[in-house]
Design a protein around this motif. Structure first.
Motif, PDB file in Angstrom:
ATOM      1  N   TYR C 514       0.854  -1.202   0.000  1.00 12.40           N
ATOM      2  CA  TYR C 514       0.000   0.000   0.000  1.00 12.40           C
ATOM      3  C   TYR C 514       0.876   1.234   0.000  1.00 12.40           C
ATOM      4  CZ  TYR C 514      -3.593   3.304   1.601  1.00 12.40           C
ATOM      5  OH  TYR C 514      -4.443   4.360   1.712  1.00 12.40           O
ATOM      6  N   ALA C 520      -2.938   3.979  -2.679  1.00 11.88           N
ATOM      7  CA  ALA C 520      -3.113   2.910  -3.656  1.00 11.88           C
ATOM      8  C   ALA C 520      -2.537   1.580  -3.162  1.00 11.88           C
ATOM      9  CB  ALA C 520      -2.430   3.299  -4.954  1.00 11.88           C
ATOM     10  N   TYR C 522      -1.136  -2.157  -4.303  1.00 14.11           N
ATOM     11  CA  TYR C 522      -0.441  -2.602  -5.525  1.00 14.11           C
ATOM     12  C   TYR C 522      -0.072  -4.078  -5.445  1.00 14.11           C
ATOM     13  CZ  TYR C 522       3.861  -2.188  -2.779  1.00 14.11           C
ATOM     14  OH  TYR C 522       4.820  -2.326  -1.814  1.00 14.11           O
ATOM     15  N   THR C 583       3.996  -3.798 -12.037  1.00 11.97           N
ATOM     16  CA  THR C 583       3.262  -3.455 -10.804  1.00 11.97           C
ATOM     17  C   THR C 583       1.914  -2.889 -11.208  1.00 11.97           C
ATOM     18  OG1 THR C 583       5.385  -2.828  -9.828  1.00 11.97           O
ATOM     19  CG2 THR C 583       3.386  -2.238  -8.603  1.00 11.97           C
ATOM     20  N   PHE C 585      -1.479  -1.002  -9.836  1.00 13.60           N
ATOM     21  CA  PHE C 585      -1.982  -0.198  -8.728  1.00 13.60           C
ATOM     22  C   PHE C 585      -3.493  -0.016  -8.832  1.00 13.60           C
ATOM     23  CE2 PHE C 585       2.184   1.342  -7.410  1.00 13.60           C
ATOM     24  CZ  PHE C 585       2.939   1.222  -8.575  1.00 13.60           C
ATOM     25  N   THR C 587      -6.796   2.164  -6.524  1.00  4.72           N
ATOM     26  CA  THR C 587      -7.245   2.897  -5.331  1.00  4.72           C
ATOM     27  C   THR C 587      -8.709   2.545  -5.041  1.00  4.72           C
ATOM     28  OG1 THR C 587      -8.035   4.787  -6.584  1.00  4.72           O
ATOM     29  CG2 THR C 587      -5.749   4.872  -5.830  1.00  4.72           C
TER      30      THR C 587
END
Lengths: 150, 157, 594
Positions: C514, C520, C522, C583, C585, C587
């Motif tokens: 986080y 966000a 991830y 990665t 992400f 939210t």
């Protein structure tokens, strides 16, 4: 004139040819001596089981190990066939297993109300389908003891 | 035949699903062992005579919602029972509007034709004889549980 | 025989003589007529204190009442000096009377005696001298009664009178009470002040004395009216001693005390109008205290009220107020008209809102119906599409099983491909179904333990690839808000991707964390990554950045993630580098779900 229709083990009432073929294959694969009869609609099923119409030559009493009954059948649907089977002294003791793609509560309840022995839904995926049919075979030909009047 | 997982889906294993009316302690013990292996001890109840069995079924079933979770999914019924015998239990079950839809599997050592006929006449869902080779009992029980809990379908409402 | 009786002597002397004569006559005779026991009874019952004191001021005899009063027994008292029994203080008070009785006088008095022991008692006593035949004083008889209660009543009465007095004197107007003959019984200080006569003078005067000649008649008539009809009001000039005339307004009421009628009332100085009401009120209160019948009180009130009305100036004011009020009402009428218009407009608005609401409701119902149809459609599409798939898989399997000895490698391979494709199509149908359902689904909301969920999902997915080395690191992550099932799908898709695209690595490293700045979550992996220039295509449906030969997949997974997060009001993005891992992400803002 009893002939070929004596000692029928499994009666399969199924209108879909694919399903019919696959189911039959499962039953036959494990026990080649299993006699399976395939009926393609409800009317034919009734004629067969009550020895009328084109099956008038059938023995008056039949005791297959199980009737596998689809619900969505042309001419006479599965519920009607079930009702007739369980209402008649001659056929009410035959184990009837509904094997259908319908998982609607209404159908399930009606089937139990009419005295169905078991209700099984056809899985969508082939692997699961094969497994279920295999189970059915195992249970109703080997585990369950049908009533066979001597 | 494909392997069944040894553990049942935990989401469904919440209420009593299997009622076993069996007075023979050995048989009961064996059955219980199978349940243990499958992690289903919370989902079964053993009753040792017919009267107890009926009482349980009648009081535990909610009439308003007959297919609710509190209704068992299957009853394994021995025929030789003290107080009320199995046939009588079967008769009463199939005659009672509240519980007649519960699948009943007669599970007995009797192979008497009369029992068979009477049971089917009364609308028994399945009739299974206890195998004489003892070790097969475990397999049979497993099959029974698997079939009636997973293959056989009941209405959800 | 002569009938004339000797004339009996009269007066005190006669009394003494008679007394002496009686004494001389046979005591035995007297005694026979009143036996001792009866005498005893007479003397010792009742509240009256009786005692006999001799010329030496000593008690010779006391009765039981006396004993009780002084709380001493007669044995104790008898022979004692008065002073000793009464105590110094009381003796001082009583002594003069004792002196007088021993001088031959019969005395009666009332005293508030301080007794030994602290008591203060009101006593009414009579001392009667006792003398012998020769006229010598032998002693005196004491009769006494405790008049404490009586005194208290007198006191109360006095207080009451003082109070009434003050009340009457506090009246701003003049107050008077006189009887039929015109004799003034009560009046207040104001009366004295206004009339300039003293109390003594007023006590002798007549009501008519305060008026000039021609008005006397009016007043006389008024008084008469009051006594005959019960009440009267009259205006006249009140004449003071100095001759000054003041215009007054009088009110008079007849009041009966027992059978006797009196006239009670008050007068208001007309030249001092503003006191009218005050006087009226005050008068009323006082009159109440004098027990005037309520009906008469009301009449008086009315009378006084009328005074106010009669004032011209007041009436004019009232008229002005009335006019102003009318103007106000007119203005209000205008206001009300405006309000009416506004109200009507509001009603119209409400009607419109209602119509809108009905339309919205209808739209919603329609939407639901459409959704249901779409759902049913999707379901049957999925079903109908899948049925042939089942057959394809089934028969391919059957061929493999039943014709195995007759198949060469290629044959088996082809059949395998048939099954594989059928399986894949089934997967695609499932994904599409989920994807389309997602848009129509109701979102529920709850707190989600992200840490727990990620670990659980990972465990499930990793179990499907038991032969691989995959490690998961979960860093500190806060709980999230959202639809649990949907977020689970997101996590599952991202982790499944991570597992999939790290397949070429010896050890797959997956990290879930986080970022506080940006809020966000991830999922990071050390897999094959992707070329950032194609990042825009990542989340499209059926978009793939890798060839099917490299990595299977329907390409719907990330589109699903995108759709779910967007519905939650969040954002999704990714960074990556070829062969350096990727990665992803996302939210999940609080309570912004659409």
């Amino acid at each position: 004139m009893t002939g070929q229709n004596s000692t029928v083990d499994i009666i399969l009432v199924e209108d879909d040819p694919n399903d019919a073929a696959l189911i039959t294959r499962v039953f036959k694969k494990h026990n080649l001596t299993n006699k399976i009869v395939l009926l393609k609609d409800g009317a034919e099923a009734l004629e067969y089981l009550f020895a009328t119409g084109r099956y008038a030559h059938n023995p008056s009493h039949m005791s297959p190990k199980v009737v596998l009954l689809d619900l969505k059948l042309p001419k006479v649907d599965g519920i009607e066939v079930l009702k007739r089977l369980k209402a008649d002294q001659r056929t009410k003791n035959i184990p009837v297993v509904v094997l259908t793609s319908s998982s609607e509560d209404r159908d399930i309840k009606t089937a139990y109300d009419l005295g169905v022995n078991s209700y099984v839904t056809k899985p969508i995926k082939f692997d699961d389908f094969a497994q279920v049919v295999s189970q059915l075979r195992m249970y109703w030909t080997l585990i369950n003891k049908p009533y066979e009047p001597s | 035949m494909m392997d069944k997982p040894n553990q049942m889906d935990p989401v469904e294993a919440e209420n009593v699903e299997i009622v076993i009316i069996e007075d023979d302690l050995n048989d009961a013990e064996l059955i219980l062992q199978v349940f243990r292996k499958l992690n289903l001890t919370g989902q079964c109840i053993f009753l040792k005579d017919g009267a107890e069995g009926l009482d349980y079924l009648l009081t535990q079933t909610r009439y308003v919602n007959p297919a609710s979770r509190s209704t068992p999914r299957v009853v394994f019924l021995d025929l030789k029972l003290p107080s009320i015998d199995g046939i009588e239990v079967l008769r009463r079950m199939k005659a009672d509007e509240r519980i007649k839809r519960i699948p009943v599997v007669v599970w007995t050592s009797s192979t008497a034709e009369q029992d068979l006929k009477t049971a089917y006449d009364l609308g028994v869902n399945s009739y299974v004889t206890k195998p004489t080779p003892f070790d097969e009992l475990t397999n049979i029980v497993k099959e029974l549980i698997w079939y009636w809990l997973r293959v056989n379908k009941l209405p959800t409402r | 025989m002569s009938n004339s009786k000797a004339r009996q002597p009269t007066g005190r002397k006669q009394g003494r003589q008679e007394e002496a004569a009686r004494r001389k006559s046979s005591p035995q005779e007297n005694q026979q007529q009143t036996p001792p026991r009866t005498l005893e009874r007479i003397l010792n019952t009742g509240p009256t204190l009786l005692a006999y004191v001799d010329t030496d001021y000593r008690y010779r005899w006391v009765n039981q009442a006396y004993e009780r009063w002084f709380r001493q027994s007669s044995e104790h008292i008898q022979g004692r000096h008065l002073q000793e029994n009464l105590g110094e203080a009381a003796w001082q008070m009583v002594q003069p009377y004792v002196a007088r009785v021993l001088g031959g006088e019969t005395i009666a008095f009332e005293q508030h005696l301080p007794l030994p022991g602290g008591d203060l008692r009101w006593v009414r006593a009579t001392f009667t001298p006792d003398w012998d035949a020769a006229g010598h004083i032998l002693g005196f008889v004491v009769h006494a009664i405790d008049i404490g209660d009586l005194k208290q009543s007198e006191e109360n009465l006095r207080t009451e009178m003082t109070f009434s007095e003050s009340a009457i004197n506090s009246l701003p107007g003049i107050f008077y009470l006189f009887d039929r003959t015109g004799r003034f019984l009560r009046w207040n200080r104001n009366f004295e002040q206004v009339s300039e006569y003293s109390a003594q003078e007023i006590a002798t005067m007549n009501p008519l004395d305060f008026f000039v000649a021609d008005e006397k008649g009016i007043i006389a008539n008024a008084i008469n009216t009051a006594f005959t009809e019960g009440q009267v009001r009259v205006e006249a000039n009140f004449v003071a001693k100095s001759g000054q005339r003041i215009p007054y307004y009088f009110v008079g009421l007849k009041m009966c005390v027992g059978e006797t009628p009196y006239l009670i009332g008050s007068g208001i100085d007309l030249s001092r109008r503003n006191e009218a009401e005050e006087t009226q009120r005050a008068t009323l209160n006082i009159l109440e205290d004098f027990d005037v019948e309520r009906a008469k009180l009301q009449l008086l009130q009315q009378a006084t009220m009328n005074i106010l009305e009669d004032f011209d100036e007041e009436r004019q004011n009232f008229q002005m107020v009335q006019k102003a009020t009318l103007n106000l009402l007119e203005d209000m009428h205008e206001e009300r008209h405006q309000l009416d218009l506004i109200q009507r407009a509001l009603l119209n608005m409400l009607e419109d809102i209602d119509v809108e609401r009905t339309r919205a409701e209808q739209a919603r119902v329609l939407l639901e119906a459409v959704n249901k149809e779409l759902e049913a459609f999707s379901y049957s599409v999925s079903h109908d599409l899948r049925a042939p798939l089942r057959a394809i898989s089934g028969f391919a399997q059957a061929v493999v099983e039943d014709y195995e000895p007759r198949l060469d490698e290629e044959g088996k391979q082809f059949l395998g491909l048939i099954q594989h494709n059928a399986h894949k199509m089934g997967q695609l149908i499932d994904d599409l179904l989920t994807f389309s359902r997602l848009g129509r689904q109701q979102m529920s909301e709850s707190q989600i333990d992200m840490d727990g969920m990620v670990r659980a999902v990972f465990a499930e997915l990793a179990a499907l690839a038991p032969d691989r080395k995959i490690s998961l690191t979960v860093l500190a992550v806060p709980p999230a808000h959202g639809d649990k099932a949907m977020i689970r799908q997101v996590v599952a898709n991202l982790i499944a991707n991570a597992i999939k695209f790290t397949r070429t690595r010896e050890k797959a490293l997956i990290e879930f964390g986080y970022l506080p700045e940006g809020g966000a979550y991830y999922v990071k992996d050390n897999g094959v990554g992707f070329d950032m220039q194609y990042v825009g295509k990542l989340f499209g449906v059926f978009q793939r950045l890798h060839s099917i030969s490299e990595f299977e997949g329907t390409g719907v997974g990330l589109a699903l993630v995108y759709r779910i997060i967007t519905r939650h009001g969040g954002r999704v993005w990714a960074t990556g580098q070829e062969q350096q891992g990727a990665t992803f992400f996302f939210t999940l803002p609080e309570r912004e779900a659409v």
